[in-house]
Design a protein around this motif. Structure first.
Motif, PDB file in Angstrom:
ATOM      1  N   GLY A  51      99.130  10.238  24.798  1.00 24.11           N
ATOM      2  CA  GLY A  51      99.019   8.858  24.328  1.00 24.11           C
ATOM      3  C   GLY A  51      97.811   8.121  24.867  1.00 24.11           C
ATOM      4  N   LYS A  52      96.959   8.808  25.617  1.00 26.93           N
ATOM      5  CA  LYS A  52      95.808   8.106  26.224  1.00 26.93           C
ATOM      6  C   LYS A  52      94.802   7.651  25.173  1.00 26.93           C
ATOM      7  CE  LYS A  52      93.540  12.511  27.503  1.00 26.93           C
ATOM      8  NZ  LYS A  52      94.378  13.415  26.682  1.00 26.93           N
ATOM      9  N   SER A  53      94.493   8.559  24.218  1.00 25.86           N
ATOM     10  CA  SER A  53      93.543   8.169  23.169  1.00 25.86           C
ATOM     11  C   SER A  53      94.140   7.097  22.260  1.00 25.86           C
ATOM     12  CB  SER A  53      93.153   9.373  22.321  1.00 25.86           C
ATOM     13  OG  SER A  53      92.157  10.117  22.966  1.00 25.86           O
ATOM     14  N   THR A  54      95.429   7.246  21.964  1.00 27.08           N
ATOM     15  CA  THR A  54      96.094   6.257  21.110  1.00 27.08           C
ATOM     16  C   THR A  54      96.016   4.874  21.751  1.00 27.08           C
ATOM     17  OG1 THR A  54      97.591   8.011  20.466  1.00 27.08           O
ATOM     18  CG2 THR A  54      98.234   5.785  19.877  1.00 27.08           C
ATOM     19  N   THR A  55      96.241   4.825  23.062  1.00 26.71           N
ATOM     20  CA  THR A  55      96.174   3.539  23.749  1.00 26.71           C
ATOM     21  C   THR A  55      94.767   2.959  23.655  1.00 26.71           C
ATOM     22  OG1 THR A  55      97.834   4.389  25.273  1.00 26.71           O
ATOM     23  CG2 THR A  55      96.688   2.382  25.922  1.00 26.71           C
ATOM     24  N   LEU A  56      93.770   3.811  23.878  1.00 27.98           N
ATOM     25  CA  LEU A  56      92.377   3.353  23.781  1.00 27.98           C
ATOM     26  C   LEU A  56      92.084   2.821  22.381  1.00 27.98           C
ATOM     27  CD1 LEU A  56      89.686   3.526  25.602  1.00 27.98           C
ATOM     28  CD2 LEU A  56      89.035   5.280  23.976  1.00 27.98           C
ATOM     29  N   ARG A  57      92.585   3.546  21.377  1.00 26.91           N
ATOM     30  CA  ARG A  57      92.325   3.150  20.000  1.00 26.91           C
ATOM     31  C   ARG A  57      93.062   1.862  19.639  1.00 26.91           C
ATOM     32  NH1 ARG A  57      90.539   6.901  16.494  1.00 26.91           N
ATOM     33  NH2 ARG A  57      92.122   6.381  14.987  1.00 26.91           N
ATOM     34  N   MET A  58      94.182   1.610  20.308  1.00 25.82           N
ATOM     35  CA  MET A  58      94.853   0.325  20.091  1.00 25.82           C
ATOM     36  C   MET A  58      94.020  -0.810  20.699  1.00 25.82           C
ATOM     37  SD  MET A  58      98.953   0.874  20.328  1.00 25.82           S
ATOM     38  CE  MET A  58      99.075   1.818  21.826  1.00 25.82           C
ATOM     39  N   ILE A  59      93.394  -0.533  21.837  1.00 32.01           N
ATOM     40  CA  ILE A  59      92.531  -1.561  22.433  1.00 32.01           C
ATOM     41  C   ILE A  59      91.333  -1.808  21.517  1.00 32.01           C
ATOM     42  CG2 ILE A  59      91.116  -2.168  24.435  1.00 32.01           C
ATOM     43  CD1 ILE A  59      92.941  -0.310  26.108  1.00 32.01           C
ATOM     44  N   ALA A  60      90.849  -0.720  20.898  1.00 35.98           N
ATOM     45  CA  ALA A  60      89.690  -0.839  20.007  1.00 35.98           C
ATOM     46  C   ALA A  60      90.045  -1.537  18.698  1.00 35.98           C
ATOM     47  CB  ALA A  60      89.121   0.543  19.710  1.00 35.98           C
ATOM     48  N   GLY A  61      91.325  -1.464  18.326  1.00 30.67           N
ATOM     49  CA  GLY A  61      91.719  -2.023  17.041  1.00 30.67           C
ATOM     50  C   GLY A  61      91.682  -1.003  15.923  1.00 30.67           C
ATOM     51  N   LEU A  62      91.544   0.270  16.286  1.00 29.27           N
ATOM     52  CA  LEU A  62      91.530   1.327  15.266  1.00 29.27           C
ATOM     53  C   LEU A  62      92.942   1.794  14.938  1.00 29.27           C
ATOM     54  CD1 LEU A  62      88.481   3.341  16.599  1.00 29.27           C
ATOM     55  CD2 LEU A  62      88.539   1.895  14.576  1.00 29.27           C
ATOM     56  N   GLU A  63      93.899   1.456  15.787  1.00 25.11           N
ATOM     57  CA  GLU A  63      95.308   1.760  15.511  1.00 25.11           C
ATOM     58  C   GLU A  63      96.066   0.433  15.547  1.00 25.11           C
ATOM     59  OE1 GLU A  63      96.900   4.651  15.034  1.00 25.11           O
ATOM     60  OE2 GLU A  63      95.384   6.129  15.618  1.00 25.11           O
ATOM     61  N   ASP A  64      97.026   0.295  14.643  1.00 29.20           N
ATOM     62  CA  ASP A  64      97.895  -0.880  14.703  1.00 29.20           C
ATOM     63  C   ASP A  64      98.746  -0.815  15.954  1.00 29.20           C
ATOM     64  OD1 ASP A  64      96.943  -1.696  12.297  1.00 29.20           O
ATOM     65  OD2 ASP A  64      98.527  -0.684  11.148  1.00 29.20           O
ATOM     66  N   ILE A  65      99.094  -1.967  16.455  1.00 32.76           N
ATOM     67  CA  ILE A  65      99.942  -2.029  17.646  1.00 32.76           C
ATOM     68  C   ILE A  65     101.363  -2.341  17.194  1.00 32.76           C
ATOM     69  CG2 ILE A  65     100.335  -3.324  19.775  1.00 32.76           C
ATOM     70  CD1 ILE A  65      97.257  -3.739  19.845  1.00 32.76           C
ATOM     71  N   SER A  66     102.300  -1.468  17.590  1.00 29.09           N
ATOM     72  CA  SER A  66     103.681  -1.643  17.109  1.00 29.09           C
ATOM     73  C   SER A  66     104.433  -2.703  17.891  1.00 29.09           C
ATOM     74  CB  SER A  66     104.448  -0.320  17.188  1.00 29.09           C
ATOM     75  OG  SER A  66     103.677   0.734  16.705  1.00 29.09           O
ATOM     76  N   GLY A  67     104.001  -2.984  19.118  1.00 32.53           N
ATOM     77  CA  GLY A  67     104.670  -4.006  19.904  1.00 32.53           C
ATOM     78  C   GLY A  67     103.828  -4.366  21.104  1.00 32.53           C
ATOM     79  N   GLY A  68     104.009  -5.585  21.625  1.00 35.33           N
ATOM     80  CA  GLY A  68     103.250  -6.008  22.784  1.00 35.33           C
ATOM     81  C   GLY A  68     101.947  -6.679  22.392  1.00 35.33           C
TER      82      GLY A  68
END
Lengths: 354, 286
Positions: A41-58
């Motif tokens: 989940g490390k890349s996914t977290t980075l991509r959420m910070i970048a805005g390339l992945e939607d954030i499901s919560g928080g």
């Protein structure tokens, strides 16, 4: 320049949760490394910070702004990708200038910024070339340059050195660390390579299965791993870990008894996982007997794998040219170098010598 | 067989086939264009360039060249626009994508004659479904084949219907080779969807686009079956292109030499166009 804060960030794909309740505050100018095996989940977290992945919560905050639902371009971030992601049909100059052009910066300002970044990264000679005329290391420097010209609040680097060969990786590691010192902007760096994490990070965030295992300075994580997973993931060669129980003043693993020293006041019979690092054994002392099976010469040090009371383990000692299969070494584990974990939860049992 | 003789064996088959079925007919056809010949039996009479003089001074030749070019350009442009648009849609993820992708290629798999007959039934004046639909909306009848421009549009329409899937398939395959990280980098750079199409998709697919335009260009310029089956080049020769004209002269007017001259000129014009095309858009080599 800005702080970054992640509060209870969650990522779900349908019913599958890939990042659980991620909380982290990154100080202004800090170099934070997300470390873990693939799929953690490390890349996914980075991509959420970048805005390339939607954030499901928080929520994600950069500086004073809640950026949770902003587009990448509105977050004032810059990202460096594993495969560089340079536009192949644009020159190096155009690659670096593209974002600034879209932001409608004046031409002179664009030229100035690109020139500065090119100078800092030693790219001046390459500005007129196309990416495919560059080597891997050069392309990675261009990718850094493209990030640099944006003057971002935070740099996000997604395994930026994975595509480079070993030698170049070490050099680029130093260049990135030097760049960070020079510009002082926060960086979040994703890698599965614990050496990169140890050498570059102010703080390491170790993840597994979408859950943060430990956050701390590299040596802190090395010295006091929070659980069995961190203990085994950080450090090379890997920590020796055994499941056993407390027996009097010893940790008992099958036939092997390791003295706990002045360590804890643990109840007799408690089930524990006990660990020590190969490099921490003291040879020539103590009652434990290590039978050499395989000798690997690393130059300064000698790494031996073998057994003690039939249990497989590795020890790393100062260079010894005389060792061969079947040799027996007596060794001890110095106080404070023994790691104890709760066998059922895997968590560290804090020790008296803290 | 040793390595070398294997190479010669494989090359030999290819060369022989090309020689028999491509080079020889072309040479035969070109040589025919220098003879007066009323049929394939009987003795041809050498007339030098006279067939060319007669063809080039015939306004039908220039009309066919213009009409064929208009037909080719219109149908290629529409095929490209629709094909790329469809490919972009089919590249998104949605429920039933596999099925839609499969169905979308169907028109390309059907024989031309089936597609043309289907179209003719659909626009049939008494039983056609399109005629019915137009009627039910109170729209006037379209006379699909009766005026030159309507006939041209019908030809273009059927061609676009049939060959758009080819463009879609090529483009869809190309789209899947574009790394996602390029789009992500472009998003971070601040592009909107249209800018990503212009700055990432199109340049990345330029090599495919170059080849697709070339192939479709050749095929549409030389198109015979659709035009022959739809309009036979009519009304009054208005939709006739060089391929149809060549056929008509050779086999309907019994002027084999003239037909061969038209075919040869068509070949030369197309070769020159391709030469110019490659000058303008050289194929990139690594």
């Amino acid at each position: 320049m800005a702080e970054i804060e992640l509060r209870s960030v969650v990522k779900k794909y349908g019913a599958l949760t890939v990042v659980h309740d991620f909380n982290l505050k990154i100080e202004d100018g800090e170099f934070v490394v997300f470390l873990g095996p693939s799929g953690c989940g490390k890349s996914t977290t980075l991509r959420m910070i970048a805005g390339l992945e939607d954030i499901s919560g928080g929520t994600v905050r950069i500086g004073n702004r809640d950026v949770t639902h902003l587009e990448p371009k509105d977050r004032n971030i810059a990202m460096v990708f594993q495969n560089y992601a340079l536009y192949p049909h644009k020159t190096i100059y155009e690659n670096m200038a593209f974002g600034l052009r879209l932001a409608k910066l004046p031409k002179q300002e664009i030229e100035k910024r690109v020139a500065e970044a090119a100078k800092m990264l030693d790219l001046q000679e390459l500005l007129g070339r196309k990416p495919k005329q560059l080597s891997g290391g050069q392309m990675q420097r261009v990718a850094l340059g493209r990030a640099l010209v944006r003057n971002p609040d935070v740099f996000l680097l997604d395994e930026p050195l994975s595509n480079l060969d070993a030698k170049l990786r070490v050099r680029m590691r130093e260049e990135i660390a030097a760049l960070h010192q020079r510009i002082g902007t926060s960086m979040i760096y994703v890698t599965h390579d614990q050496v990169e994490a140890m050498t570059m990070a102010d703080r390491i965030v170790i993840m597994k299965g979408g859950v943060v295992q430990q956050v701390g300075a590299p040596l802190r994580v090395y010295d006091k791993p929070a659980n069995v997973f961190v203990a085994s993931f950080i450090g090379s060669p890997e920590m020796n870990l055994f499941e056993g129980r407390v027996g009097g003043s010893d940790a008992v693993v099958q036939e092997m008894r390791i003295p706990l020293g002045r360590n804890p006041r643990l109840t007799d019979g408690v089930e524990i996982t006990v660990g020590f690092r190969p490099e921490h054994v003291q040879v020539g002392e103590g009652d434990l007997k290590f039978t050499v099976n395989l000798v690997e010469q690393l130059g300064v040090q000698t790494l031996c794998s073998g057994t003690c009371n039939g249990l497989f383990m590795r020890i790393m000692i100062e260079r010894r040219d005389d060792l061969k299969k079947g040799d027996v070494l007596s060794f001890a584990i110095p106080e404070g170098k023994l790691h104890l974990f709760d066998k059922s939860t895997g968590s560290r049992i804090d020790q008296a010598d803290k | 067989m040793s390595g070398k003789s294997t190479i010669y064996a494989f090359l030999g088959v290819g060369l022989l086939t090309t020689l028999l079925f491509v080079v020889m007919p072309v040479i035969f056809s070109i040589s025919l264009s220098f003879y007066r010949m009323e049929s394939f039996v009987g003795v041809p009479e050498w007339v030098g360039l006279q067939n060319y003089v007669s063809v080039l001074s015939d306004f039908e030749f220039w009309r066919a060249l213009a009409s064929g070019t208009i037909y080719a350009v219109l149908s290629i442009v529409l095929q490209l626009v629709l094909g790329i648009g469809l490919a972009l849609i089919l590249n998104q993820s949605f429920v039933g994508r596999g099925l839609v992708r499969g169905v979308s290629i169907l028109p390309y798999l059907l024989p031309t004659v089936i597609v043309v007959l289907t179209f003719k039934w659909m626009v049939d004046g008494s039983v056609g479904i399109i005629t019915e639909l137009l009627d039910s909306f109170g729209l006037p009848d379209v006379r699909w084949f009766e005026t030159p421009s309507a006939a041209m549009m019908s030809n273009v329409l059927v061609s676009v219907w049939m060959w758009t899937p080819f463009v879609t398939t090529c483009f869809l395959a190309g789209l899947q080779t574009v790394p996602d990280s390029l789009y992500e980098a472009a998003r971070v750079d601040g592009t909107n969807a249209w800018q990503r199409f212009i700055h990432v998709t199109l340049p990345m697919l330029k090599p495919i686009l170059t080849v697709v335009i070339l192939l479709r260009g050749i095929w549409m310029f030389n198109k015979f079956d659709v035009i022959w089956l739809m309009t036979k080049g009519g009304p009054l020769g208005s939709t006739e292109n060089l391929a149809v004209m060549s056929y008509r002269r050779a086999f309907a007017q019994f002027d084999v030499g003239g037909g061969a001259a038209v075919a040869t000129l068509s070949f030369l014009i197309l070769s020159f166009a391709i030469f110019l095309y490659f000058r303008a858009f050289p194929l990139e080599t690594d």
